[in-house]
Design an enzyme around this catalytic site. Sequence first.
Site, PDB file in Angstrom:
ATOM      1  N   HIS A   7       0.868  -1.193   0.000  1.00 19.56           N
ATOM      2  CA  HIS A   7       0.000   0.000   0.000  1.00 19.56           C
ATOM      3  C   HIS A   7       0.894   1.228   0.000  1.00 19.56           C
ATOM      4  CE1 HIS A   7      -3.808   2.066   1.845  1.00 19.56           C
ATOM      5  NE2 HIS A   7      -3.143   2.893   1.046  1.00 19.56           N
ATOM      6  N   HIS A  42       1.282   4.778  -2.411  1.00 21.07           N
ATOM      7  CA  HIS A  42       0.925   5.621  -3.557  1.00 21.07           C
ATOM      8  C   HIS A  42       2.204   6.286  -4.019  1.00 21.07           C
ATOM      9  CE1 HIS A  42      -3.411   5.326  -2.588  1.00 21.07           C
ATOM     10  NE2 HIS A  42      -2.944   5.184  -1.359  1.00 21.07           N
ATOM     11  N   HIS A  61      -9.446   0.793  -1.498  1.00 28.69           N
ATOM     12  CA  HIS A  61      -9.456   1.430  -0.184  1.00 28.69           C
ATOM     13  C   HIS A  61     -10.879   1.326   0.368  1.00 28.69           C
ATOM     14  CE1 HIS A  61      -5.693   3.121  -1.472  1.00 28.69           C
ATOM     15  NE2 HIS A  61      -5.577   3.947  -0.447  1.00 28.69           N
ATOM     16  N   GLU A  95     -11.282   3.237   5.778  1.00 28.64           N
ATOM     17  CA  GLU A  95     -10.292   4.164   6.343  1.00 28.64           C
ATOM     18  C   GLU A  95     -11.098   5.247   7.061  1.00 28.64           C
ATOM     19  OE1 GLU A  95      -8.156   6.510   3.409  1.00 28.64           O
ATOM     20  OE2 GLU A  95      -6.559   7.048   4.809  1.00 28.64           O
ATOM     21  N   ASP A 127       1.711   4.006   2.795  1.00 28.81           N
ATOM     22  CA  ASP A 127       0.675   4.837   2.168  1.00 28.81           C
ATOM     23  C   ASP A 127       1.292   5.981   1.343  1.00 28.81           C
ATOM     24  OD1 ASP A 127      -1.947   5.330   1.502  1.00 28.81           O
ATOM     25  OD2 ASP A 127      -2.567   6.095   3.447  1.00 28.81           O
ATOM     26  N   ASP A 128       1.558   7.115   1.998  1.00 26.67           N
ATOM     27  CA  ASP A 128       2.140   8.285   1.328  1.00 26.67           C
ATOM     28  C   ASP A 128       3.318   8.770   2.170  1.00 26.67           C
ATOM     29  OD1 ASP A 128      -0.028   8.920  -0.844  1.00 26.67           O
ATOM     30  OD2 ASP A 128      -1.129   8.550   1.011  1.00 26.67           O
TER      31      ASP A 128
HETATM   32  N1  HPA Z   1      -6.576   7.271   1.044  1.00 23.08           N
HETATM   33  C1  HPA Z   1      -7.276   7.495  -0.062  1.00 23.08           C
HETATM   34  N2  HPA Z   1      -6.735   7.957  -1.175  1.00 23.08           N
HETATM   35  C2  HPA Z   1      -5.427   8.191  -1.194  1.00 23.08           C
HETATM   36  C3  HPA Z   1      -4.653   7.991  -0.085  1.00 23.08           C
HETATM   37  C4  HPA Z   1      -5.254   7.488   1.100  1.00 23.08           C
HETATM   38  O1  HPA Z   1      -4.620   7.261   2.146  1.00 23.08           O
HETATM   39  N3  HPA Z   1      -3.381   8.329  -0.428  1.00 23.08           N
HETATM   40  C5  HPA Z   1      -3.406   8.711  -1.712  1.00 23.08           C
HETATM   41  N4  HPA Z   1      -4.645   8.631  -2.186  1.00 23.08           N
HETATM   42 ZN    ZN Z   2      -3.797   4.756   0.432  1.00 21.13          ZN
END
Ligand code: HPA
Ligand code: ZN
Length: 360
Positions: free
Chosen positions: A34, A36, A214, A217, A295-296
Amino acid sequence: MTAPTPAPTPAQLAAIPAERLPALLQAMPKAELHLHIEGSLEPERIFALAQRNGVSLPYASVEALRAAYAFTDLQSFLDIYYAGASVLLTEQDFHDMAWDYLLKAQADHVVHVEMFFDPQTHTARGVPFEVVVRGLKSACDRAERELGVSAALIMCFLRHLSEDEALQTLDEALPFRELFIGVGLDSSERGHPPEKFARVFARCRDLGLHLVAHAGEEGPPAYIESALDVLRVERIDHGVRCLEDAALVARLAREGVPLTVCPLSNVKLCVFPDLAQHNLPALLAAGLKVTVNSDDPAYFGGYVNQNYLAIFAALPLGAAAAYTLARNSLEASFVSEARKAEWVEGLNRVFRGFAQASAS
Ligand code: HPA
Ligand code: ZN
């Protein structure tokens, strides 16, 4: 031929002392499922690309941009994330961004990454799909050759856009079908349930693509259920809100559905107030196939090892949990069983090595 190294025994895992955990978490081979890739753009790289491409940014400096990374929820992050991605124009830009990440992945002992990318963020600015996918794929292939890191691409649809736009993106992607292994669903979750994308996911399934989304969350447990039942995904990205629904938890455990959990992201986006209150131990205790991911990472304060280190520092997790999480990440990846077995054996060797060193 020597016999494969078996998994460490519970006694061996229990013998690894807490002070050895940071070194173990760093050294253990792991997969990142996971990530991006646009979320790995560091402020320094954003400014360098802006200069190279003559793009003007609404921030005066690297420091000013970094200071803006104070998020209150998913949307407040996404606004900055899409602005950051606006500096990406050429195949070389996409290659450089992915290469920066892959070097960090290698340093974190990531043996395999399944990397999300958001083509619509770029095609909407006039960047051709081909430029995006070729730049990223050339970095993935180079990582395999030069770093020994296996890397594959998963194309995500932006859920705040329409399903027709997702279908159009899929049409644009089809000539490059061999360059990516699956599709995902990301961006603003609330108000955009998985079922909005039923038709496009059905088409992707017919094309033999792997499917992830996703869900859970910020969105409710019902989104996790419809991702499974309507989209028929193989993994859930995040999924942490599943604990609000006991029947759903039982199902996820029974079906062995992997969850790609991102601890630092969850705190930065205020899904949990701090890591000490993260539900990862409860997810593990419920028998769920949990993995740890970044994630990011450029926006949320750390790459995958920092996610492991931070959550283990904040919560009572030991070597047995470390083994389970790393093993889950390898087993939940979309590679052959033979490849998984090879990586799991490497994992077993690292853990047995730490156990032996602790015993002597
Ligand atoms: N959630 C949803 N979309 C996203 C995320 C995330 O954590 N990071 C980049 N796009
Ligand atoms: Zn994500």
